[in-house]
Write a protein that holds these residues in place. Structure first.
Motif, PDB file in Angstrom:
ATOM      1  N   PHE A   1       0.876  -1.236   0.041  1.00  0.00           N
ATOM      2  CA  PHE A   1       0.008  -0.123  -0.049  1.00  0.00           C
ATOM      3  C   PHE A   1       0.817   1.145  -0.131  1.00  0.00           C
ATOM      4  O   PHE A   1       1.774   1.521   0.533  1.00  0.00           O
ATOM      5  N   SER A   2       0.163   2.281  -0.846  1.00  0.00           N
ATOM      6  CA  SER A   2       1.059   3.500  -0.738  1.00  0.00           C
ATOM      7  C   SER A   2       0.188   4.666  -0.116  1.00  0.00           C
ATOM      8  O   SER A   2      -0.662   4.419   0.616  1.00  0.00           O
ATOM      9  N   LYS A   3       0.433   5.755  -0.838  1.00  0.00           N
ATOM     10  CA  LYS A   3      -0.607   7.082  -0.350  1.00  0.00           C
ATOM     11  C   LYS A   3      -2.036   6.730  -0.525  1.00  0.00           C
ATOM     12  O   LYS A   3      -2.504   5.936  -1.365  1.00  0.00           O
ATOM     13  N   VAL A   4      -3.020   7.692   0.079  1.00  0.00           N
ATOM     14  CA  VAL A   4      -4.407   7.629   0.122  1.00  0.00           C
ATOM     15  C   VAL A   4      -4.618   7.500  -1.401  1.00  0.00           C
ATOM     16  O   VAL A   4      -4.196   8.321  -2.110  1.00  0.00           O
ATOM     17  N   GLY A   5      -5.632   6.609  -1.718  1.00  0.00           N
ATOM     18  CA  GLY A   5      -5.958   6.416  -3.204  1.00  0.00           C
ATOM     19  C   GLY A   5      -5.385   5.777  -4.116  1.00  0.00           C
ATOM     20  O   GLY A   5      -5.430   5.490  -5.317  1.00  0.00           O
TER      21      GLY A   5
ATOM     22  N   GLU B   1       2.567  -8.254 -13.032  1.00  0.00           N
ATOM     23  CA  GLU B   1       2.489  -8.729 -11.488  1.00  0.00           C
ATOM     24  C   GLU B   1       1.428  -7.579 -10.733  1.00  0.00           C
ATOM     25  O   GLU B   1       0.803  -8.095  -9.931  1.00  0.00           O
ATOM     26  N   VAL B   2       1.436  -6.368 -10.995  1.00  0.00           N
ATOM     27  CA  VAL B   2       1.032  -5.373 -10.188  1.00  0.00           C
ATOM     28  C   VAL B   2      -0.598  -5.835 -10.741  1.00  0.00           C
ATOM     29  O   VAL B   2      -1.485  -5.535  -9.794  1.00  0.00           O
ATOM     30  N   ILE B   3      -0.701  -5.651 -11.988  1.00  0.00           N
ATOM     31  CA  ILE B   3      -2.058  -5.626 -12.400  1.00  0.00           C
ATOM     32  C   ILE B   3      -2.956  -6.881 -11.781  1.00  0.00           C
ATOM     33  O   ILE B   3      -4.101  -7.015 -11.366  1.00  0.00           O
TER      34      ILE B   3
ATOM     35  N   ASN C   1      11.189   4.309  -6.184  1.00  0.00           N
ATOM     36  CA  ASN C   1      10.709   2.838  -6.738  1.00  0.00           C
ATOM     37  C   ASN C   1       9.215   2.924  -6.941  1.00  0.00           C
ATOM     38  O   ASN C   1       8.447   3.140  -6.009  1.00  0.00           O
ATOM     39  N   ASN C   2       8.817   2.444  -8.098  1.00  0.00           N
ATOM     40  CA  ASN C   2       7.534   2.433  -8.465  1.00  0.00           C
ATOM     41  C   ASN C   2       7.053   0.905  -8.398  1.00  0.00           C
ATOM     42  O   ASN C   2       5.996   0.578  -8.980  1.00  0.00           O
ATOM     43  N   GLY C   3       7.786  -0.094  -7.745  1.00  0.00           N
ATOM     44  CA  GLY C   3       7.389  -1.211  -7.566  1.00  0.00           C
ATOM     45  C   GLY C   3       6.566  -1.298  -6.351  1.00  0.00           C
ATOM     46  O   GLY C   3       5.925  -0.293  -5.841  1.00  0.00           O
ATOM     47  N   ILE C   4       5.974  -2.752  -6.040  1.00  0.00           N
ATOM     48  CA  ILE C   4       5.017  -2.943  -4.953  1.00  0.00           C
ATOM     49  C   ILE C   4       5.936  -2.770  -3.461  1.00  0.00           C
ATOM     50  O   ILE C   4       5.176  -2.127  -2.515  1.00  0.00           O
ATOM     51  N   TYR C   5       6.836  -3.502  -3.442  1.00  0.00           N
ATOM     52  CA  TYR C   5       7.372  -3.521  -2.132  1.00  0.00           C
ATOM     53  C   TYR C   5       8.586  -2.418  -2.045  1.00  0.00           C
ATOM     54  O   TYR C   5       9.262  -2.232  -3.138  1.00  0.00           O
ATOM     55  N   GLN C   6       9.074  -2.392  -0.882  1.00  0.00           N
ATOM     56  CA  GLN C   6      10.394  -1.441  -0.554  1.00  0.00           C
ATOM     57  C   GLN C   6      11.546  -2.395  -1.410  1.00  0.00           C
ATOM     58  O   GLN C   6      11.683  -3.624  -0.990  1.00  0.00           O
ATOM     59  N   ALA C   7      12.528  -1.624  -1.651  1.00  0.00           N
ATOM     60  CA  ALA C   7      13.607  -2.125  -2.359  1.00  0.00           C
ATOM     61  C   ALA C   7      14.787  -1.896  -1.309  1.00  0.00           C
ATOM     62  O   ALA C   7      14.942  -1.149  -0.742  1.00  0.00           O
ATOM     63  N   GLU C   8      15.776  -2.979  -1.636  1.00  0.00           N
ATOM     64  CA  GLU C   8      17.152  -2.896  -0.539  1.00  0.00           C
ATOM     65  C   GLU C   8      17.931  -2.389  -1.618  1.00  0.00           C
ATOM     66  O   GLU C   8      18.185  -2.671  -2.838  1.00  0.00           O
ATOM     67  N   LEU C   9      18.534  -1.384  -1.122  1.00  0.00           N
ATOM     68  CA  LEU C   9      19.802  -0.558  -1.646  1.00  0.00           C
ATOM     69  C   LEU C   9      21.003  -1.143  -1.766  1.00  0.00           C
ATOM     70  O   LEU C   9      21.471  -1.412  -0.541  1.00  0.00           O
ATOM     71  N   SER C  10      22.043  -1.253  -2.662  1.00  0.00           N
ATOM     72  CA  SER C  10      23.420  -1.600  -2.589  1.00  0.00           C
ATOM     73  C   SER C  10      24.129  -0.413  -2.966  1.00  0.00           C
ATOM     74  O   SER C  10      23.501   0.557  -3.647  1.00  0.00           O
ATOM     75  N   ASN C  11      25.256  -0.506  -2.545  1.00  0.00           N
ATOM     76  CA  ASN C  11      26.377   0.804  -3.143  1.00  0.00           C
ATOM     77  C   ASN C  11      25.928   2.028  -2.490  1.00  0.00           C
ATOM     78  O   ASN C  11      26.174   2.994  -2.938  1.00  0.00           O
ATOM     79  N   PHE C  12      25.240   1.992  -1.298  1.00  0.00           N
ATOM     80  CA  PHE C  12      24.846   3.275  -0.740  1.00  0.00           C
ATOM     81  C   PHE C  12      26.193   4.021  -0.030  1.00  0.00           C
ATOM     82  O   PHE C  12      25.670   5.199  -0.185  1.00  0.00           O
ATOM     83  N   TRP C  13      27.165   3.545  -0.044  1.00  0.00           N
ATOM     84  CA  TRP C  13      28.323   4.257   0.261  1.00  0.00           C
ATOM     85  C   TRP C  13      28.697   5.293  -0.567  1.00  0.00           C
ATOM     86  O   TRP C  13      29.325   6.181  -0.508  1.00  0.00           O
ATOM     87  N   LEU C  14      28.436   5.030  -1.904  1.00  0.00           N
ATOM     88  CA  LEU C  14      28.663   6.048  -2.995  1.00  0.00           C
ATOM     89  C   LEU C  14      28.280   7.458  -2.579  1.00  0.00           C
ATOM     90  O   LEU C  14      28.747   8.498  -3.155  1.00  0.00           O
ATOM     91  N   LEU C  15      26.975   7.599  -1.816  1.00  0.00           N
ATOM     92  CA  LEU C  15      26.555   8.807  -1.620  1.00  0.00           C
ATOM     93  C   LEU C  15      27.689   9.935  -0.949  1.00  0.00           C
ATOM     94  O   LEU C  15      27.690  10.791  -0.989  1.00  0.00           O
ATOM     95  N   TYR C  16      28.428   9.072  -0.005  1.00  0.00           N
ATOM     96  CA  TYR C  16      29.068   9.755   0.867  1.00  0.00           C
ATOM     97  C   TYR C  16      30.666  10.247  -0.089  1.00  0.00           C
ATOM     98  O   TYR C  16      31.340  11.132   0.591  1.00  0.00           O
ATOM     99  N   SER C  17      30.803   9.964  -1.152  1.00  0.00           N
ATOM    100  CA  SER C  17      31.928  10.726  -1.909  1.00  0.00           C
ATOM    101  C   SER C  17      31.334  11.718  -2.804  1.00  0.00           C
ATOM    102  O   SER C  17      32.079  12.616  -3.366  1.00  0.00           O
TER     103      SER C  17
ATOM    104  N   VAL D   1      12.088   2.411  -0.225  1.00  0.00           N
ATOM    105  CA  VAL D   1      13.551   1.580  -0.244  1.00  0.00           C
ATOM    106  C   VAL D   1      13.660   1.458   1.245  1.00  0.00           C
ATOM    107  O   VAL D   1      13.145   2.359   2.209  1.00  0.00           O
ATOM    108  N   SER D   2      14.330   0.434   1.642  1.00  0.00           N
ATOM    109  CA  SER D   2      14.914   0.042   2.829  1.00  0.00           C
ATOM    110  C   SER D   2      16.249   1.020   2.946  1.00  0.00           C
ATOM    111  O   SER D   2      17.201   0.695   2.561  1.00  0.00           O
ATOM    112  N   VAL D   3      16.046   1.850   4.081  1.00  0.00           N
ATOM    113  CA  VAL D   3      17.435   2.915   4.117  1.00  0.00           C
ATOM    114  C   VAL D   3      18.359   2.280   5.214  1.00  0.00           C
ATOM    115  O   VAL D   3      17.844   1.972   6.439  1.00  0.00           O
TER     116      VAL D   3
END
Length: 825
Positions: free
Chosen positions: A140-144, A224-226, A576-592, A604-606
């Motif tokens: 589920f996401s936002k109202v509606g 799958e979503v349909i 993420n436009n999918g149904i479930y929260q996504a697991e992120l990889s390479n998050f360390w790149l942000l710190y560069s 996403v899973s933060v």
């Protein structure tokens, strides 16, 4: 008479009759002049809303809620008749009936302001409880936007020329042996409008009852979503689970077979070429099961109805409706009007867009437009005439305000996507050095030009005044999105300001393949991938990029290594436009990314934000929407304030796993804005929140299980705005609330059970409390101490009356937004 009305006539009809009588009396009976005007003004303001309420009350079986209004109207009709028979010299009776007319006006206003708002509050709380229940379920996401919503949308209010095709489609649906029907036509020809109108037809609803399922497919369908949406509609008890798409299709077939005796209609709107297999997979050998498809392309295997352009009479009717305002006295030569209309070739989209672009414009612009032509083909790249018309709507965009650039940036998000206004603001503030007000002004200018639609799902329109845009969204017709992408792609790829890449599988464009390396100069890069993408990122070199947007659908997502070299990157948006929260990889790149200022993550899973030894010194804002954030603010190897030394704003919205806010966040003493909204499982705030002594804004709206505010909130001496709207479980304010000496505005709608302490009298800078009538009475006892305090919205009585009716409608399920941009939207 009142009894007869209550038992028979529709409230909309008798309301309109009363308004007509008052207007007519105002013209003929001068002795009640000002009183007539006041009454007519009140009636005119709420007449359209009353009619809409009537229609929705019928749907929701709540017609009794307007019975009292019908009785008031019945008495009002008698009163108007008596007033019309009074002689001008009869001053005694005049004075008596002036009071009667004023009483009638107050009775109508009282009904709308009290009865309607009471109904609204009841429906709102029902909705919030339901949200709290639903938000705990995956998918589920936002109202509606729940997974199971397959209700056919309403067609536009003004539709012409579809009587014949509507009857032909109804005949096709009644034929035996026809399981799939395709409505085909060019983009903008009105296919979607026709099908929406069909779904609301009384005969069709009688045949299929509640078994009409409507799916907006778009260019890249997700089967799958349909399947999940359809299964959820057939069994609303929970979000369906299945091992594979094939398993889901088998479950869907089984459920439909149980309904085999009932007629069923599945509408697949906007199916693109190459997606015939989607229709094949949803075809089941059931006698009473029909599929209705709309497409810009001809599917020759199926029974197809080709939608024709409007004839001249209907085309002119639609064109004039768009091109001329009501009571427009300007005289545009008839031959110019005819040429402008004829050049649209009967295409509803062209008629609407061109008509609105000419509305209120000088004759010179009409003459210019009349010389252009439009053939109405579906693909802009092969249709110079329609392209010219759509491009002409951009001519008035002021380049100095970056508004055209803002329009072109809208192509960065997927087709049929509801774009958060907050994401656009983040982009434009950094790209074009606008402040947030300028960004919102540009959005409204684009809306005024019918280039976008603004969709507001906010319960409190005052929050916009305080720069809160979480509930404001942007939608756009697909042809206008294509126009934005076309305009942005005219230059060679290495010279473009923005690059928008849509990847199916791993099919990247040639320019980023090995052996064709080239350095890009784009400032904005948007990459959209589907569920089959396997992270073969190609060879992208874009060191000038300042805004990077990722749109994806996979449950695992790996950030590309080429981000390391984006030294100028200021804004990162992951959606993420999918149904479930996504697991992120390479998050360390942000710190560069030393220049990164704004991060927006959706669904996403933060991971933990304070485990890196690097510092994001430039980061100013983090937005987390529909994310799993249980690990994000846990204690890590580094102090949060060391990792983010200049972070001034955090937004957390619809994060269902947030039960208790960690103390790790409370060391960010430099925070100016903290917004935690729609987190329905949040129960407590840490005592450490009192360390955030620089907070100017604290929003906790719609955290329905939050039971109290900690006493340390009194330490937030710089706080000017506090929002606890719809925090239904808060029963009292802490005594130290009186220490918020700089508090100027307090939002507490929906907090009727919240008791106020005597220390409230210390809030000498408090200017406005936004609350409902159930709470306002408590504030009355403090008004003698708080001389600057207003407990009502700073609007006229009539505006409040009108908005109360709109709010009532919105909680009945009717979304109030801008008029649609064209017939097919």
């Amino acid at each position: 008479m009142a009894a007869d009305l209550a038992g028979g006539a529709a409230v909309g009809a008798v309301f309109g009759e009363l308004l007509s009588r008052v207007v007519e009396a105002g013209r003929t009976v001068a002795m009640f002049g000002d009183t007539w005007k006041e009454l007519a003004s009140t009636l005119s303001s709420i007449e359209p809303v009353i009619k809409q309420i009537e229609s929705f009350n019928k749907v929701f079986d709540k017609e009794q809620e307007t019975k009292q209004l019908v009785e008031i109207i019945g008495k009002g009709r008698k009163l108007v008749g008596k007033c019309c028979r009074i002689h001008s010299w009869d001053l005694i009776r005049k004075a008596y009936y002036v009071k009667k007319l004023q009483g009638l006006n107050k009775s109508i206003e009282r009904f709308c302001l009290i009865d309607m708002q009471t109904h609204q509050m009841r429906d709102m709380k029902k909705m919030l409880v339901e949200i709290g229940r639903l938000s705990s379920k995956e998918g589920f996401s936002k109202v509606g936007d729940v997974v199971g919503s397959c209700k056919a949308p309403q067609p536009p209010e003004f539709v012409v020329g579809f009587d014949e095709p509507l009857n032909l489609l109804k005949m096709k649906l009644s034929k035996d042996g026809v399981s799939v029907i395709v409505v085909s036509g060019p983009g903008g020809s009105g296919k979607t409008t026709l099908v929406k109108k069909l779904c609301q037809d009384e005969h069709v609803k009688e045949k299929f009852d509640k078994n009409i399922f409507y799916i907006d497919v778009s260019k890249v369908p997700n089967l799958e979503v349909i399947v999940k949406r359809l299964l959820h509609v057939l069994d609303p008890s929970g979000v369906p689970e299945f091992q594979s798409v094939e398993d889901g299709l088998n479950q869907l077939k089984d459920k439909l077979e149980h309904l085999a005796m009932d007629c069923m209609l599945l509408v697949l709107d906007d199916v693109w070429s190459g997606c015939e297999t989607l229709v094949d997979k949803l075809m089941f050998n059931l006698s009473n099961y029909k599929i209705l498809v709309t497409s810009r392309f001809a599917f020759r295997r199926f029974d197809t109805y080709h939608l024709k352009p409007l004839d001249d009479d209907n085309a002119m009717t639609l064109f004039r409706h768009s091109a001329f305002m009501q009571n427009d006295k300007r005289r545009i030569p008839e031959d110019i009007v005819n040429k402008a209309m004829e050049s649209c070739k009967g295409l509803p989209l062209a008629l609407t867009v061109v008509g609105k672009s000419l509305c209120g414009q000088p004759v010179a612009l009409w003459r210019k437009q009349a010389k252009q032509h439009s053939k109405g083909l579906s693909i802009l790249h092969s249709n110079a005439d329609l392209l010219a018309y759509l491009e002409s709507s951009l001519d008035t965009l002021d380049s100095r305000s970056a508004i055209k650039d803002c329009f072109l940036d809208l192509g960065s998000f997927p087709e049929n996507y509801r774009i958060p206004a907050a994401a656009l603001i983040d982009m434009w503030v950094e790209l074009y050095e606008l402040d947030e007000d300028d960004a919102i002004i540009n959005l409204n200018k684009l809306s005024d030009r019918n280039l976008i639609n603004l969709v507001l799902i906010r319960k409190d329109d005052q929050s916009e005044v305080d720069d809160c845009y979480n509930d404001l969204f942007v939608t756009q017709h697909d042809l206008l999105r294509e126009l934005a992408i076309y305009q942005g792609g005219l230059d060679p790829v290495d010279k473009r300001e923005r690059i928008i890449v849509e990847v199916s599988g791993n099919n990247f464009p040639n320019w980023c393949l090995e052996g064709k390396k080239q350095q890009l100069g784009a400032r904005l890069l948007s990459i959209s991938t589907d569920e089959t993408f396997s992270f073969s990122w190609g060879y992208i070199q874009a060191p000038e990029v300042e805004v990077l947007v990722f749109n994806f659908r996979t449950r695992n997502y790996m950030l590309p290594v080429f981000m390391e070299k984006m030294d100028k990157l200021k804004v990162l948006i992951l959606m993420n436009n999918g149904i479930y929260q996504a697991e992120l990889s390479n998050f360390w790149l942000l710190y560069s990314l030393s220049n990164l200022k704004r991060i927006r993550l959706e669904k996403v899973s933060v991971p933990s934000l304070n485990t890196s030894s690097s510092h994001l010194k430039g980061l100013r804002k983090i937005s987390l929407v529909m994310c799993n954030i249980s690990q994000a603010f846990e204690k890590g190897t580094n102090k949060m304030s060391d990792v983010f030394p200049n972070l001034s704003e955090i937004e957390i919205d619809y994060c269902d796993d947030l039960v208790e806010l960690g103390e790790g966040l409370c060391v960010l003493v430099q925070l100016v804005k903290l917004s935690i909204t729609n987190c329905h499982k949040l129960r407590t705030l840490p005592e450490g929140i009192g360390k955030l002594v620089n907070l100017d804004v604290l929003r906790l709206a719609s955290c329905t299980e939050l039971t109290t505010l900690p006493d340390t909130i009194g330490n937030l001496s710089r706080l000017t705005i506090l929002d606890i709207s719809d925090c239904l479980s808060i029963t009292y304010m802490p005594a130290r609330i009186g220490e918020l000496y700089n508090l100027e505005k307090l939002y507490m709608r929906g907090c009727s059970g919240c008791n106020l302490p005597p220390t409230i009298t210390n809030l000498q800078h408090l200017e406005e409390v936004i609350c409902d009538e159930e709470t306002a009475y408590q504030w009355e006892s403090f008004q003698s101490y708080l001389t600057n305090l207003k407990t009502a919205e700073p609007e006229t009585q009539r505006k409040k009356l009108y908005k109360a009716a709109l709010m009532y409608l919105s909680f009945k399920g009717f979304i109030i937004n801008q008029p649609v941009v064209c017939a097919e939207l």
